[in-house]
Design an enzyme around this catalytic site. Structure first.
Site, PDB file in Angstrom:
ATOM      1  N   TYR A 196      84.113  28.562  31.823  1.00  0.00           N
ATOM      2  CA  TYR A 196      83.543  29.836  31.360  1.00  0.00           C
ATOM      3  C   TYR A 196      84.413  30.985  31.833  1.00  0.00           C
ATOM      4  O   TYR A 196      84.862  31.000  32.985  1.00  0.00           O
ATOM      5  CB  TYR A 196      82.141  29.982  31.955  1.00  0.00           C
ATOM      6  CG  TYR A 196      81.312  31.116  31.372  1.00  0.00           C
ATOM      7  CD1 TYR A 196      80.626  30.955  30.173  1.00  0.00           C
ATOM      8  CD2 TYR A 196      81.200  32.332  32.036  1.00  0.00           C
ATOM      9  CE1 TYR A 196      79.853  31.980  29.648  1.00  0.00           C
ATOM     10  CE2 TYR A 196      80.419  33.364  31.519  1.00  0.00           C
ATOM     11  CZ  TYR A 196      79.746  33.174  30.329  1.00  0.00           C
ATOM     12  OH  TYR A 196      78.973  34.189  29.807  1.00  0.00           O
ATOM     13  N   PHE A 209      80.647  39.339  25.812  1.00  0.00           N
ATOM     14  CA  PHE A 209      81.956  38.695  25.917  1.00  0.00           C
ATOM     15  C   PHE A 209      81.746  37.362  26.605  1.00  0.00           C
ATOM     16  O   PHE A 209      81.226  37.327  27.732  1.00  0.00           O
ATOM     17  CB  PHE A 209      82.904  39.552  26.768  1.00  0.00           C
ATOM     18  CG  PHE A 209      84.258  38.920  27.018  1.00  0.00           C
ATOM     19  CD1 PHE A 209      85.383  39.367  26.352  1.00  0.00           C
ATOM     20  CD2 PHE A 209      84.403  37.878  27.938  1.00  0.00           C
ATOM     21  CE1 PHE A 209      86.633  38.792  26.590  1.00  0.00           C
ATOM     22  CE2 PHE A 209      85.643  37.300  28.175  1.00  0.00           C
ATOM     23  CZ  PHE A 209      86.761  37.754  27.497  1.00  0.00           C
ATOM     24  N   GLU A 210      82.138  36.278  25.963  1.00  0.00           N
ATOM     25  CA  GLU A 210      82.142  34.982  26.636  1.00  0.00           C
ATOM     26  C   GLU A 210      83.288  34.183  26.069  1.00  0.00           C
ATOM     27  O   GLU A 210      83.487  34.171  24.849  1.00  0.00           O
ATOM     28  CB  GLU A 210      80.885  34.144  26.327  1.00  0.00           C
ATOM     29  CG  GLU A 210      79.562  34.692  26.713  1.00  0.00           C
ATOM     30  CD  GLU A 210      78.427  33.644  26.628  1.00  0.00           C
ATOM     31  OE1 GLU A 210      78.219  33.052  25.550  1.00  0.00           O
ATOM     32  OE2 GLU A 210      77.775  33.440  27.671  1.00  0.00           O
ATOM     33  N   ILE A 211      84.026  33.518  26.939  1.00  0.00           N
ATOM     34  CA  ILE A 211      84.953  32.486  26.488  1.00  0.00           C
ATOM     35  C   ILE A 211      84.477  31.218  27.175  1.00  0.00           C
ATOM     36  O   ILE A 211      84.448  31.162  28.406  1.00  0.00           O
ATOM     37  CB  ILE A 211      86.413  32.828  26.849  1.00  0.00           C
ATOM     38  CG1 ILE A 211      86.826  34.123  26.138  1.00  0.00           C
ATOM     39  CG2 ILE A 211      87.342  31.673  26.461  1.00  0.00           C
ATOM     40  CD1 ILE A 211      88.221  34.615  26.480  1.00  0.00           C
TER      41      ILE A 211
END
Ligand code: GDP
Ligand code: MN
Length: 346
Positions: A178, A243-245
């Protein structure tokens, strides 16, 4: 090996990060946006920023989700904003509808209490549905069945810095689950029973706690400047999930599946206003190795009213180090110092 190079040399590894690396070397990943048709201008703005700073070098596909079909105009204009493939997906009703066990009257009563506590969007049922879908359902959409990594993008966000490497490859090669940019405190009144429900769940499944977890960050009780309270044991610190990766394998794992189902049955997505940000953050903080969570300090980002703005000549259009352009008290909402204290800068 016809080139005579040993396998896995540094040269090869760095070539894999180069913008012009062979597209077949790309990671199994997509950019992902839940968005409404009427948010088309904001979506185009966010896309333009991310394409300019990053994706035109890599051409990862975009996958758009909506609870109603996308209009032809939405499809035409978003596709025109990228050279990459765009996919347009409708969310199945069984993923979006309020679950059968939620009681209408109790929901209406709960909204009143949330509103007394000034919880934004409390009376918008679609907002509750959105938080639930982002928490535990998006990665179950059939369109993502064969996809592992995602980068979540919302309409109207900004990206400021040129990023020259493949962030998905970074995630995969460094074994990250994450990635976040901003880490905040939340309004305790939006999640009063989230931590009590979580402790019940942990009591049933102590084996799910990771031995290198970030429990200290989740439960930090330091006097919080703005609200001067936590939420019944939860620090309210969370990765700001607009926002997330992420690696969807974490959400698809048994611990998270069981945790989400437990929370979903408890009803707090409707009777309170549990957000996907605190739910994801608590799960990561408890069930994942904290060293697999990465702060993308180099990705300049804004979602009103907060920024992540690094000190780098690669960044244009944001003020280095600025956290907010809103009212001064908002500076106290930053929970990154806690994250660095308990976990480090990564
Ligand atoms: P905020 O960031 O918490 O103020 O909430 P937003 O209004 O930005 O919503 C979060 C994300 O979910 C955005 O990407 C919205 O476009 C999306 N979203 C919220 N509600 C709905 C909805 O009812 N339908 C669809 N299709 N998208 C939604
Ligand atoms: Mn938003």
């Amino acid at each position: 090996d016809p080139t005579g190079e040993p396998e896995g040399t540094l040269i090869r590894a760095s070539a894999a990060y180069a913008p012009d690396a062979n597209p077949s070397g790309r990671i199994n990943a997509t950019l992902l946006a839940l968005v409404r048709n009427e948010e088309l201008p904001g979506m185009l703005q966010a896309m333009t920023d991310l394409e300019r700073t990053w994706n035109h070098k890599f051409n990862y596909p975009w996958t758009f989700f909506n609870d109603v079909p996308f209009t032809e105009e939405f499809k035409k204009k978003t596709q025109a904003a990228t050279n990459a493939e765009c996919r347009y997906e409708v969310i199945p009703d069984e993923h979006w509808d309020t679950p059968s066990w939620i009681n209408e009257d109790l929901y209406r009563e709960s909204v009143k209490i949330l509103e007394e506590n000034k919880i934004q969007y409390a009376d918008k049922i679609s907002y509750h549905k959105m938080c639930r879908w982002n928490s535990g359902l998006f990665y179950k959409h059939p369109a993502l069945e064969h996809t592992q990594f995602y980068w979540r993008v919302e309409p109207n966000v900004h990206f400021f810095c040129d990023v020259d490497y493949d962030v998905f490859r970074y995630m995969q090669d460094h074994n990250k689950t994450y990635g976040f940019t901003i880490n905040l405190y939340d309004a305790p009144a939006s999640v009063p029973t989230l931590w009590p429900e979580t402790t019940k769940f942990i009591a049933q499944h102590p084996e799910y706690l990771h031995k290198n977890n970030a429990l200290d960050w989740v439960t930090d009780k330091a006097r919080r400047p703005s609200h001067n309270m936590e939420a019944n044991g939860y620090s309210t610190c969370h990765f700001w999930s607009n926002f997330e990766i992420g690696d969807m394998n974490f959400w698809r794992s048994q611990p998270y599946e069981d945790y989400f189902n437990h929370l979903d049955r408890a009803g707090g997505f409707f009777y309170e206003r549990w957000g996907d940000a605190p739910v994801h953050s608590i799960a990561l903080g408890l069930f994942e190795d904290k060293s697999k969570i990465h702060w993308f300090r180099d990705i300049g980002y804004q979602h009103i009213p907060f920024f992540n703005c690094p000190n780098s000549p690669k960044c244009k259009g944001c003020v280095t180090g600025r956290f907010t352009d809103g009212e001064a008290w908002l500076n106290k909402e930053d929970c990154r110092p806690n994250w660095f204290k308990y976990v480090g800068m990564g």
